[in-house]
Design a protein around this motif. Structure first.
Motif, PDB file in Angstrom:
ATOM      1  N   ILE A   1       0.879  -1.170   0.000  1.00  0.00           N
ATOM      2  CA  ILE A   1       0.000   0.000   0.000  1.00  0.00           C
ATOM      3  C   ILE A   1       0.919   1.224   0.000  1.00  0.00           C
ATOM      4  CG2 ILE A   1      -1.911   1.186   1.139  1.00  0.00           C
ATOM      5  CD1 ILE A   1      -2.371  -1.466   2.738  1.00  0.00           C
TER       6      ILE A   1
ATOM      7  N   ALA B   1      -6.849  -0.267  -0.916  1.00  0.00           N
ATOM      8  CA  ALA B   1      -6.398  -1.263   0.065  1.00  0.00           C
ATOM      9  C   ALA B   1      -7.596  -1.952   0.711  1.00  0.00           C
ATOM     10  CB  ALA B   1      -5.521  -0.601   1.128  1.00  0.00           C
TER      11      ALA B   1
ATOM     12  N   SER C   1       3.059  -1.081   4.057  1.00  0.00           N
ATOM     13  CA  SER C   1       2.238   0.102   3.824  1.00  0.00           C
ATOM     14  C   SER C   1       2.973   1.392   4.151  1.00  0.00           C
ATOM     15  CB  SER C   1       0.975   0.039   4.690  1.00  0.00           C
ATOM     16  OG  SER C   1       0.175   1.191   4.493  1.00  0.00           O
TER      17      SER C   1
ATOM     18  N   VAL D   1      -2.471   5.902   7.886  1.00  0.00           N
ATOM     19  CA  VAL D   1      -2.632   4.470   8.114  1.00  0.00           C
ATOM     20  C   VAL D   1      -2.713   4.111   9.599  1.00  0.00           C
ATOM     21  CG1 VAL D   1      -1.553   2.214   7.738  1.00  0.00           C
ATOM     22  CG2 VAL D   1      -1.695   3.858   5.878  1.00  0.00           C
TER      23      VAL D   1
ATOM     24  N   THR E   1       2.255  -6.415   9.562  1.00  0.00           N
ATOM     25  CA  THR E   1       2.299  -5.194   8.765  1.00  0.00           C
ATOM     26  C   THR E   1       3.593  -4.443   8.997  1.00  0.00           C
ATOM     27  OG1 THR E   1      -0.112  -5.038   8.880  1.00  0.00           O
ATOM     28  CG2 THR E   1       1.083  -3.030   8.298  1.00  0.00           C
TER      29      THR E   1
END
Length: 90
Positions: A8, A37, A51, A60, A73
């Motif tokens: 992302i 996303a 991301s 985010v 992540t």
């Protein structure tokens, strides 16, 4: 079957650069904003998410629980701001 990584990142050149480095070993999907996303995550469950911290339509960290509930992540940012880094870690 290759594991999937979702990237992302709104900067298209950086998104493609990361994807190119990973495509030999992983299935790579890309989103260029938070809306894309979300659409991808509603239909897929990647194994890892990479991301950008700041997207044109979202910060985010406001959605990090949505991401980490799906997959580990990794957050990236071009902005060296200590406050943002602390918020991202929390």
């Amino acid at each position: 079957m290759k594991r999937e990584i979702l990237i992302i990142e709104d900067h298209k050149t950086l998104n493609k650069l990361i994807a190119n480095e990973l495509t030999d070993n992983y299935k790579v999907s890309s989103a260029y904003n938070w809306k894309q996303a979300q659409e991808h995550l509603s239909a897929n469950e990647p194994d890892v998410i990479i991301s950008d911290l700041k997207l044109p339509d979202a910060w985010v960290c406001d959605h990090i629980e949505d991401l980490i509930s799906v997959a580990p992540t990794i957050l990236l940012t071009a902005y060296a701001d200590v406050n943002d880094a602390v918020k991202a870690i929390k």
